[in-house]
Scaffold this motif. Sequence first.
Motif, short mmCIF file in Angstrom:
data_model
loop_
_atom_site.label_atom_id
_atom_site.label_comp_id
_atom_site.label_asym_id
_atom_site.label_seq_id
_atom_site.Cartn_x
_atom_site.Cartn_y
_atom_site.Cartn_z
N SER A 189 66.78 34.13 65.20
CA SER A 189 66.75 34.79 66.48
C SER A 189 66.33 34.03 67.55
O SER A 189 67.00 34.04 68.56
CB SER A 189 65.79 36.17 66.13
N PHE A 190 65.20 33.21 67.37
CA PHE A 190 64.88 32.40 68.54
C PHE A 190 65.71 31.49 69.03
O PHE A 190 65.97 31.08 70.34
CB PHE A 190 63.50 31.68 68.20
N SER A 218 65.59 28.10 75.16
CA SER A 218 66.00 26.75 75.02
C SER A 218 66.18 26.11 76.18
O SER A 218 65.83 24.83 76.33
CB SER A 218 67.55 27.11 74.29
N HIS A 219 66.43 26.79 77.34
CA HIS A 219 66.50 26.30 78.56
C HIS A 219 65.26 25.57 79.19
O HIS A 219 65.18 24.61 79.91
CB HIS A 219 66.82 27.40 79.89
N LEU A 220 64.15 26.44 78.90
CA LEU A 220 62.84 26.13 79.17
C LEU A 220 62.15 24.99 78.08
O LEU A 220 61.24 24.07 78.88
CB LEU A 220 61.78 26.99 78.97
N GLY A 221 62.89 24.69 77.24
CA GLY A 221 62.55 23.79 76.10
C GLY A 221 61.32 24.20 75.14
O GLY A 221 60.51 23.31 74.59
N VAL A 241 55.14 26.80 71.94
CA VAL A 241 54.76 25.67 72.58
C VAL A 241 55.94 25.54 73.47
O VAL A 241 56.88 25.42 73.34
CB VAL A 241 54.54 24.50 71.74
N LEU A 242 55.34 25.22 74.80
CA LEU A 242 56.09 24.81 76.03
C LEU A 242 55.71 23.54 76.45
O LEU A 242 54.75 23.29 77.19
CB LEU A 242 56.01 25.80 77.08
N PRO A 243 56.37 22.42 76.26
CA PRO A 243 55.97 21.09 77.04
C PRO A 243 56.04 21.01 78.44
O PRO A 243 57.07 21.68 78.87
CB PRO A 243 57.12 20.13 76.24
N ALA A 259 57.03 34.10 80.37
CA ALA A 259 58.30 34.14 79.40
C ALA A 259 57.80 33.83 78.05
O ALA A 259 58.21 34.28 77.03
CB ALA A 259 59.31 33.19 79.88
N ILE A 260 57.12 32.67 77.53
CA ILE A 260 56.55 32.46 76.54
C ILE A 260 55.49 33.28 75.91
O ILE A 260 55.59 33.59 74.78
CB ILE A 260 56.19 30.93 76.41
#
Length: 151
Positions: free
Chosen positions: A21-22, A29-32, A46-48, A67-68
């Motif tokens: 689902s993710f 995906s766009h945010l990484g 996790v968002l780098p 968003a995360i």
Amino acid sequence: MEDESQSGEASPAVRKRVLESFGRQGLMSHLGARISRIAPGVVHIVLPGRPEVTQQNGYFHAGATSAIADSAGGYAAYTLFPEDADVLTVEYKINLLAPAVGDHLEAVGTVLKPGRTLTVCGLEVFGRRDEGTPKLVANGQQTLIRVPRER
């Protein structure tokens, strides 16, 4: 704080369902962003850090932070749903407590109250450096609804 029922890792079937689902989420995906932990009622995302997710002063943007957090809570609830169900956010509120700085952010969604229809989650976002103590930069609460999965 996690209780005993939320301390172990998710089953392979739940883990696969969450990751699939993710993987369909264009924004994550766009945010990484990536999922770093899946347990019953708990998900970490996790968002780098990189320039594309910052605001004008170099901090992580509130939209990326929110968003995360939203996705971490949604997937935390999803871990407790039956296989034929899907999840949607009904509402969430987030408090930005400090500038979001660090090498990466880590959002933690934790189910506070599961339900047949509505589930409530706590949301926390930490600014993290590869070494050092994480700093709480945002927290919030979220209500999610369990809906039938579309075929």
